[in-house]
Design a protein around this motif. Structure first.
Motif, PDB file in Angstrom:
ATOM      1  N   ALA A   1       0.901  -1.185   0.210  1.00  0.00           N
ATOM      2  CA  ALA A   1      -0.179   0.029   0.089  1.00  0.00           C
ATOM      3  C   ALA A   1       0.995   1.157  -0.009  1.00  0.00           C
ATOM      4  CB  ALA A   1      -0.941   0.005   1.057  1.00  0.00           C
ATOM      5  N   ALA A   2       0.285   2.396  -0.460  1.00  0.00           N
ATOM      6  CA  ALA A   2       0.751   3.500  -0.226  1.00  0.00           C
ATOM      7  C   ALA A   2       0.266   4.216   1.129  1.00  0.00           C
ATOM      8  CB  ALA A   2       0.691   4.657  -1.468  1.00  0.00           C
ATOM      9  N   VAL A   3       1.431   4.533   2.018  1.00  0.00           N
ATOM     10  CA  VAL A   3       1.063   4.877   3.338  1.00  0.00           C
ATOM     11  C   VAL A   3       1.828   6.273   3.548  1.00  0.00           C
ATOM     12  CG1 VAL A   3       0.796   2.619   4.032  1.00  0.00           C
ATOM     13  CG2 VAL A   3       2.903   3.660   4.136  1.00  0.00           C
ATOM     14  N   PRO A   4       1.541   7.076   4.746  1.00  0.00           N
ATOM     15  CA  PRO A   4       2.111   8.201   5.049  1.00  0.00           C
ATOM     16  C   PRO A   4       3.465   7.794   5.556  1.00  0.00           C
ATOM     17  CG  PRO A   4       0.072   8.251   6.090  1.00  0.00           C
ATOM     18  CD  PRO A   4       0.129   6.803   5.520  1.00  0.00           C
ATOM     19  N   GLU A   5       4.499   8.689   5.190  1.00  0.00           N
ATOM     20  CA  GLU A   5       5.901   8.401   5.768  1.00  0.00           C
ATOM     21  C   GLU A   5       6.099   8.355   7.454  1.00  0.00           C
ATOM     22  OE1 GLU A   5       8.128  11.838   4.288  1.00  0.00           O
ATOM     23  OE2 GLU A   5       8.543  11.169   2.370  1.00  0.00           O
ATOM     24  N   ARG A   6       5.033   9.046   8.098  1.00  0.00           N
ATOM     25  CA  ARG A   6       4.923   8.829   9.250  1.00  0.00           C
ATOM     26  C   ARG A   6       3.607   9.071   9.900  1.00  0.00           C
ATOM     27  NH1 ARG A   6       8.185  13.387   8.639  1.00  0.00           N
ATOM     28  NH2 ARG A   6       7.352  15.379   9.202  1.00  0.00           N
ATOM     29  N   PRO A   7       3.176   8.448  10.921  1.00  0.00           N
ATOM     30  CA  PRO A   7       1.770   8.648  11.394  1.00  0.00           C
ATOM     31  C   PRO A   7       1.545   9.972  11.617  1.00  0.00           C
ATOM     32  CG  PRO A   7       3.008   6.861  12.551  1.00  0.00           C
ATOM     33  CD  PRO A   7       4.195   7.538  11.802  1.00  0.00           C
ATOM     34  N   SER A   8       0.241  10.357  11.428  1.00  0.00           N
ATOM     35  CA  SER A   8      -0.204  11.760  11.394  1.00  0.00           C
ATOM     36  C   SER A   8      -1.705  11.773  12.781  1.00  0.00           C
ATOM     37  CB  SER A   8      -0.730  12.149  10.032  1.00  0.00           C
ATOM     38  OG  SER A   8      -1.520  13.251  10.311  1.00  0.00           O
ATOM     39  N   ALA A   9      -1.405  12.466  13.729  1.00  0.00           N
ATOM     40  CA  ALA A   9      -2.337  12.586  14.453  1.00  0.00           C
ATOM     41  C   ALA A   9      -3.738  13.205  14.149  1.00  0.00           C
ATOM     42  CB  ALA A   9      -1.937  13.265  15.794  1.00  0.00           C
TER      43      ALA A   9
ATOM     44  N   MET B   1     -10.716   4.554  14.908  1.00  0.00           N
ATOM     45  CA  MET B   1     -10.265   5.336  16.188  1.00  0.00           C
ATOM     46  C   MET B   1      -8.639   4.687  16.299  1.00  0.00           C
ATOM     47  SD  MET B   1     -12.905   6.829  16.623  1.00  0.00           S
ATOM     48  CE  MET B   1     -14.456   6.630  16.401  1.00  0.00           C
ATOM     49  N   GLU B   2      -8.038   4.429  17.338  1.00  0.00           N
ATOM     50  CA  GLU B   2      -6.698   4.337  17.891  1.00  0.00           C
ATOM     51  C   GLU B   2      -6.092   3.239  16.838  1.00  0.00           C
ATOM     52  OE1 GLU B   2      -8.565   1.736  21.068  1.00  0.00           O
ATOM     53  OE2 GLU B   2      -9.073   3.898  19.980  1.00  0.00           O
ATOM     54  N   GLU B   3      -7.091   2.436  16.167  1.00  0.00           N
ATOM     55  CA  GLU B   3      -6.591   1.390  15.530  1.00  0.00           C
ATOM     56  C   GLU B   3      -6.439   1.600  13.829  1.00  0.00           C
ATOM     57  OE1 GLU B   3      -5.437  -1.661  16.424  1.00  0.00           O
ATOM     58  OE2 GLU B   3      -5.742  -1.211  18.549  1.00  0.00           O
ATOM     59  N   PHE B   4      -6.921   2.897  13.525  1.00  0.00           N
ATOM     60  CA  PHE B   4      -6.868   3.511  12.246  1.00  0.00           C
ATOM     61  C   PHE B   4      -5.443   3.618  11.842  1.00  0.00           C
ATOM     62  CE2 PHE B   4      -6.675   7.434   9.667  1.00  0.00           C
ATOM     63  CZ  PHE B   4      -7.389   7.091   8.511  1.00  0.00           C
ATOM     64  N   ARG B   5      -5.272   3.112  10.508  1.00  0.00           N
ATOM     65  CA  ARG B   5      -4.120   3.361   9.897  1.00  0.00           C
ATOM     66  C   ARG B   5      -4.241   3.472   8.238  1.00  0.00           C
ATOM     67  NH1 ARG B   5      -3.106   2.974  14.383  1.00  0.00           N
ATOM     68  NH2 ARG B   5      -1.670   1.472  15.527  1.00  0.00           N
ATOM     69  N   PHE B   6      -3.822   4.871   8.075  1.00  0.00           N
ATOM     70  CA  PHE B   6      -4.237   5.275   6.621  1.00  0.00           C
ATOM     71  C   PHE B   6      -3.273   4.708   5.787  1.00  0.00           C
ATOM     72  CE2 PHE B   6      -3.661   8.064   3.178  1.00  0.00           C
ATOM     73  CZ  PHE B   6      -5.165   8.438   2.505  1.00  0.00           C
ATOM     74  N   HIS B   7      -4.044   4.012   4.471  1.00  0.00           N
ATOM     75  CA  HIS B   7      -3.391   3.490   3.429  1.00  0.00           C
ATOM     76  C   HIS B   7      -4.054   3.358   2.343  1.00  0.00           C
ATOM     77  CE1 HIS B   7      -5.553   0.141   5.393  1.00  0.00           C
ATOM     78  NE2 HIS B   7      -5.519  -0.527   4.195  1.00  0.00           N
TER      79      HIS B   7
END
Length: 228
Positions: A107-115, A165-171
């Motif tokens: 997947a394409a994902v953010p370089e680092r997590p984004s709050a 919620m806290e389990e969300f991982r954008f991809h």
């Protein structure tokens, strides 16, 4: 198209990045049309086989997962509520995206997590939840087959999906599942393929209401500007 079986709120990219992603998957959800897959070498299978699972959803990042309309609600009401909610929420800017292996898929994902992006997704999940019909027992059982944690199971019960919620991982999903070694190699090949169009920075300033047609493919209904 007016008849949809499920709805969702997706982040649908725009420009060259979206066009490359739609072509890779073979389905353009914005245009509602099939696209020709690119010809690439060094793949573990054909593009058609690699993208068979994610193709029907189109090139997207999930914000509010697909749901059936709750009894007593309508598509028109959902559209009105989505427009009002998204107009009240602020855009999010990410440094950029990278192509990575996530377990057995790519997947394409953010370089680092984004709050900020996580907060945006949570606000959409909460704000439109009254339109979501609760999942049936068969769907709950299917979700639980993947081995959910206690918290993920609680989220499934509360919001109809375990990865919010806290389990969300954008991809933005680019493949089905493969053995980890094959997925790692595929991630490298797709990194090279998408390098010219990977956005940097990556702005999330619109979100899209999507509908699933009778054939299982998702279509763009309306794109809303985040104007908060």
């Amino acid at each position: 198209m007016s008849e949809f079986t499920r709805y969702a709120i997706y982040m649908l990219p725009q420009g060259a990045f979206y066009q490359a992603g739609a072509a890779w998957l073979g389905w353009d959800a914005e245009a509602g049309a099939e696209r020709a897959h690119p010809v690439l070498d060094g793949l573990p299978a054909t593009p058609e086989e690699i993208t068979a699972t994610p193709r029907k959803y189109g090139f997207h990042g999930t914000i509010k997962p697909p749901f059936r309309l709750a009894e007593g609600t309508s598509r028109a009401e959902l559209e009105t509520a989505a427009e009002a909610l998204l107009a009240s929420l602020s855009p999010v800017q990410l440094p950029g995206l990278v192509i990575r292996r996530l377990g057995g898929f790519v997947a394409a994902v953010p370089e680092r997590p984004s709050a900020g992006l996580a907060d945006l997704a949570a606000a959409v999940v909460r704000g439109l939840d009254r339109f979501r019909a609760p999942p049936g027992e068969a769907e709950l059982a299917r979700r639980r087959k993947s081995g959910l944690s206690r918290r993920q199971d609680a989220l499934l019960e509360a919001w109809g999906y375990p990865y919010v919620m806290e389990e969300f991982r954008f991809h933005l999903t680019l493949s089905g599942h493969f053995a980890e070694a094959e997925a790692e190699a595929l991630a490298g090949r797709l990194t090279a393929h998408f390098a010219p169009v990977l956005p940097r920075p990556f702005g999330v300033d619109t979100l899209a209401l999507m509908g699933e047609a009778q054939d299982g493919r998702f279509h763009l209904i309306h794109r809303y500007t985040l104007a908060g």
